[in-house]
Design an enzyme around this catalytic site. Structure first.
Site, PDB file in Angstrom:
ATOM      1  N   ASN A 184     -19.762 -26.949  -9.829  1.00  0.00           N
ATOM      2  CA  ASN A 184     -20.936 -26.665 -10.663  1.00  0.00           C
ATOM      3  C   ASN A 184     -22.079 -27.552 -10.168  1.00  0.00           C
ATOM      4  O   ASN A 184     -22.027 -28.772 -10.334  1.00  0.00           O
ATOM      5  CB  ASN A 184     -20.575 -26.975 -12.125  1.00  0.00           C
ATOM      6  CG  ASN A 184     -21.745 -26.807 -13.081  1.00  0.00           C
ATOM      7  OD1 ASN A 184     -22.900 -26.759 -12.665  1.00  0.00           O
ATOM      8  ND2 ASN A 184     -21.450 -26.745 -14.363  1.00  0.00           N
ATOM      9  N   CYS A 218     -28.917 -27.025 -16.145  1.00  0.00           N
ATOM     10  CA  CYS A 218     -28.336 -25.976 -15.299  1.00  0.00           C
ATOM     11  C   CYS A 218     -29.109 -24.661 -15.415  1.00  0.00           C
ATOM     12  O   CYS A 218     -28.867 -23.722 -14.658  1.00  0.00           O
ATOM     13  CB  CYS A 218     -26.881 -25.749 -15.666  1.00  0.00           C
ATOM     14  SG  CYS A 218     -25.880 -27.235 -15.494  1.00  0.00           S
ATOM     15  N   HIS A 237     -24.928 -18.667 -13.619  1.00  0.00           N
ATOM     16  CA  HIS A 237     -24.737 -20.087 -13.294  1.00  0.00           C
ATOM     17  C   HIS A 237     -23.242 -20.363 -13.149  1.00  0.00           C
ATOM     18  O   HIS A 237     -22.420 -19.835 -13.911  1.00  0.00           O
ATOM     19  CB  HIS A 237     -25.338 -20.938 -14.423  1.00  0.00           C
ATOM     20  CG  HIS A 237     -24.894 -22.364 -14.403  1.00  0.00           C
ATOM     21  ND1 HIS A 237     -24.953 -23.128 -13.272  1.00  0.00           N
ATOM     22  CD2 HIS A 237     -24.351 -23.151 -15.389  1.00  0.00           C
ATOM     23  CE1 HIS A 237     -24.479 -24.336 -13.552  1.00  0.00           C
ATOM     24  NE2 HIS A 237     -24.105 -24.372 -14.823  1.00  0.00           N
TER      25      HIS A 237
HETATM   26  O1  UT7 Z   1     -23.080 -26.385 -16.515  1.00  0.00           O
HETATM   27  C1  UT7 Z   1     -23.549 -26.668 -17.797  1.00  0.00           C
HETATM   28  C2  UT7 Z   1     -22.886 -25.808 -18.816  1.00  0.00           C
HETATM   29  N1  UT7 Z   1     -21.535 -26.225 -18.990  1.00  0.00           N
HETATM   30  C3  UT7 Z   1     -20.613 -25.407 -19.416  1.00  0.00           C
HETATM   31  O2  UT7 Z   1     -20.860 -24.254 -19.629  1.00  0.00           O
HETATM   32  C4  UT7 Z   1     -19.230 -25.981 -19.629  1.00  0.00           C
HETATM   33  C5  UT7 Z   1     -18.465 -25.205 -20.655  1.00  0.00           C
HETATM   34  N2  UT7 Z   1     -17.149 -25.788 -20.963  1.00  0.00           N
HETATM   35  C6  UT7 Z   1     -16.130 -25.808 -20.070  1.00  0.00           C
HETATM   36  O3  UT7 Z   1     -16.251 -25.391 -18.942  1.00  0.00           O
HETATM   37  C7  UT7 Z   1     -14.789 -26.284 -20.594  1.00  0.00           C
HETATM   38  O4  UT7 Z   1     -14.904 -26.611 -21.948  1.00  0.00           O
HETATM   39  C8  UT7 Z   1     -14.193 -27.497 -19.814  1.00  0.00           C
HETATM   40  C9  UT7 Z   1     -13.754 -27.036 -18.438  1.00  0.00           C
HETATM   41  C10 UT7 Z   1     -15.199 -28.612 -19.723  1.00  0.00           C
HETATM   42  C11 UT7 Z   1     -12.942 -28.022 -20.549  1.00  0.00           C
HETATM   43  O5  UT7 Z   1     -11.987 -26.987 -20.634  1.00  0.00           O
HETATM   44  P1  UT7 Z   1     -11.365 -26.571 -22.029  1.00  0.00           P
HETATM   45  O6  UT7 Z   1     -10.419 -25.503 -21.758  1.00  0.00           O
HETATM   46  O7  UT7 Z   1     -12.472 -26.285 -22.991  1.00  0.00           O
HETATM   47  O8  UT7 Z   1     -10.562 -27.882 -22.426  1.00  0.00           O
HETATM   48  P2  UT7 Z   1     -10.467 -28.639 -23.835  1.00  0.00           P
HETATM   49  O9  UT7 Z   1     -11.456 -29.751 -23.849  1.00  0.00           O
HETATM   50  O10 UT7 Z   1     -10.486 -27.663 -24.968  1.00  0.00           O
HETATM   51  O11 UT7 Z   1      -9.017 -29.250 -23.741  1.00  0.00           O
HETATM   52  C12 UT7 Z   1      -7.840 -28.416 -23.711  1.00  0.00           C
HETATM   53  C13 UT7 Z   1      -6.635 -29.300 -23.370  1.00  0.00           C
HETATM   54  C14 UT7 Z   1      -6.521 -30.538 -24.251  1.00  0.00           C
HETATM   55  O12 UT7 Z   1      -5.143 -30.854 -24.346  1.00  0.00           O
HETATM   56  P3  UT7 Z   1      -4.292 -30.427 -25.641  1.00  0.00           P
HETATM   57  O13 UT7 Z   1      -4.976 -31.079 -26.810  1.00  0.00           O
HETATM   58  O14 UT7 Z   1      -4.332 -28.938 -25.700  1.00  0.00           O
HETATM   59  O15 UT7 Z   1      -2.922 -30.985 -25.345  1.00  0.00           O
HETATM   60  C15 UT7 Z   1      -7.215 -31.613 -23.438  1.00  0.00           C
HETATM   61  O16 UT7 Z   1      -6.735 -32.913 -23.736  1.00  0.00           O
HETATM   62  O17 UT7 Z   1      -6.775 -29.781 -22.027  1.00  0.00           O
HETATM   63  C16 UT7 Z   1      -6.846 -31.222 -22.027  1.00  0.00           C
HETATM   64  N3  UT7 Z   1      -7.862 -31.617 -21.059  1.00  0.00           N
HETATM   65  C17 UT7 Z   1      -7.597 -31.877 -19.787  1.00  0.00           C
HETATM   66  N4  UT7 Z   1      -6.441 -31.869 -19.105  1.00  0.00           N
HETATM   67  C18 UT7 Z   1      -6.505 -32.179 -17.795  1.00  0.00           C
HETATM   68  C19 UT7 Z   1      -9.188 -31.742 -21.255  1.00  0.00           C
HETATM   69  N5  UT7 Z   1      -9.810 -32.081 -20.095  1.00  0.00           N
HETATM   70  C20 UT7 Z   1      -8.830 -32.190 -19.179  1.00  0.00           C
HETATM   71  C21 UT7 Z   1      -8.827 -32.494 -17.799  1.00  0.00           C
HETATM   72  N6  UT7 Z   1      -7.646 -32.461 -17.155  1.00  0.00           N
HETATM   73  N7  UT7 Z   1      -9.947 -32.790 -17.134  1.00  0.00           N
END
Ligand code: UT7
Length: 352
Positions: A300, A122, A269
């Site tokens: 993205n 990216c 980005h």
């Molecule tokens: O483009 C290249 C560079 N990429 C980036 O910069 C990406 C950076 N990271 C992100 O954008 C975020 O980390 C994501 C959008 C990918 C994920 O969001 P997050 O807020 O970091 O989610 P997480 O993995 O910490 O999960 C938080 C909660 C968890 O549930 P509990 O344990 O709090 O109950 C996950 O199980 O959200 C849950 N979860 C989801 N729920 C619904 C994780 N992914 C999903 C999903 N839909 N897709």
């Protein structure tokens, strides 16, 4: 000793025109959630995405890259015969051989020019802009066409909660060339291979072929090999971004000689709207500085996201040609690249 000639160099370069292509098919969060275990609300709240574009019908990475490139050339007003190099920033061209740029150059009626792919996830557009500007400064080419193009969907597992809701397809391009005033600062770039596994293909080509061969002629009950897909440890990337990117942005300002009060537009980005808001706050940019938010309806698009977002801001009037903008690409590698730039004119031929 013989005297070996050097190119005649120049100092001032700028983006002279911009063009973009947005695939026809708009895919909503609701549609993504038909197969993904998630909700439209969660996706919007945690990423800022409501819709993304996915290629369909005849659209391919090659066709969307050429469409964006064509618009950038037309919008720049530069005769294409003057363009000496085409850089295709992409991580989703599907063959290592041949690479994509020569084919796209051919499609654009520029067969014969220097053409190469640049793969830096990216961060690809930022890397490409740095290389394009330096090629021109060094006198290697007078004009460069830089295209960021991705079809992220070809490697997307629609059931993967870490990636399926974020990524989209699209292409954006700029013509870079000499200008009276400098419009592209020195590039601030870097990488962190120690954390490279945070964004990676789940198998490499060799492992994939070995798996496929092992399965040939085996029990038909053996589950067929799936696609090679992209995996991302989102929170790990988020933490890396929170530490690395504020430093990169401060350094970009420092080396450009421009202070933060002079920044009129911020185009990071489009990875996650929350990361972008955090960066704006950490950098202390004024509240009324427009920040690109093309992620909302484009998703993205990796190396295509910065030119797509720039084009959207120019077309809608959120930003104006000639304004001073801060750009920062980041992602797989993990890597990043950013510059302070003067925005190109709003396109006569927009993508929407
Ligand atoms: O483009 C290249 C560079 N990429 C980036 O910069 C990406 C950076 N990271 C992100 O954008 C975020 O980390 C994501 C959008 C990918 C994920 O969001 P997050 O807020 O970091 O989610 P997480 O993995 O910490 O999960 C938080 C909660 C968890 O549930 P509990 O344990 O709090 O109950 C996950 O199980 O959200 C849950 N979860 C989801 N729920 C619904 C994780 N992914 C999903 C999903 N839909 N897709």
């Amino acid at each position: 000793m013989v005297s070996i000639a050097v190119n005649k160099s120049r100092e001032n370069v700028a983006m002279l025109g911009i063009g973009a292509y947005r695939p026809q098919r708009l895919v909503s969060n609701e549609e993504v959630c038909e197969v993904l275990d998630s909700t439209p609300e969660w996706i919007f709240e945690r990423t800022g995405v409501r819709n993304r574009r996915w290629i369909s019908g005849d659209e391919t990475l090659q066709s969307i890259a050429a469409a964006a490139g064509e618009r950038a050339i037309v919008n720049s007003g530069i005769d294409r015969s003057k363009i000496g190099t085409l850089i295709l920033a992409t991580s989703s061209w599907l063959t290592l051989t041949p690479h994509g740029a020569p084919k796209v150059a051919h499609d654009l009626g520029m067969n014969g020019i220097a053409a190469f792919d640049l793969t830096s996830g990216c961060g690809g557009f930022g890397y490409g802009l740095g290389v394009a500007a330096d090629l021109i400064r060094a006198g290697s080419s007078e004009y460069v066409l830089l295209i960021g193009a991705e079809t992220m969907t070809v490697g997307l597992d629609p059931t993967d909660r870490g990636t399926a809701m974020i990524f989209g397809d699209g292409a954006g391009a700029v013509v870079v060339g000499p200008s009276a005033d400098n419009g592209i600062s020195p590039t601030v770039w870097g990488s962190d291979g120690k954390n490279a596994s945070a964004i990676e293909q789940d198998v490499d080509f060799l492992e994939y072929m070995q798996k496929a061969q092992t399965m040939q002629g085996t029990d038909p009950a053996v589950e067929p090999i799936g696609r090679m897909s992209l995996r991302m440890e989102g929170p790990r990337v988020f933490r890396w971004a929170a530490v690395t990117l504020p430093r990169a942005l401060s350094t970009a300002l420092e080396v450009s000689g421009v202070c933060k009060e002079d920044i009129e537009v911020f185009i990071p980005h489009q990875a996650n709207a929350r990361i972008n808001d955090l960066m704006k706050k950490n950098l202390g940019l004024a509240d009324d500085i427009p920040v690109a938010n093309d992620i909302e309806n484009t998703g993205n698009t990796s190396a295509a996201s910065i030119p797509l977002a720039m084009e959207e801001m120019l077309v809608t009037g959120k930003a104006k040609g000639g304004q001073t903008a801060l750009l920062l690409g980041f992602g797989a590698g993990l890597s990043y690249a950013g510059q302070v730039v003067t925005l190109p004119p709003a396109p006569d031929e927009p993508s929407f």
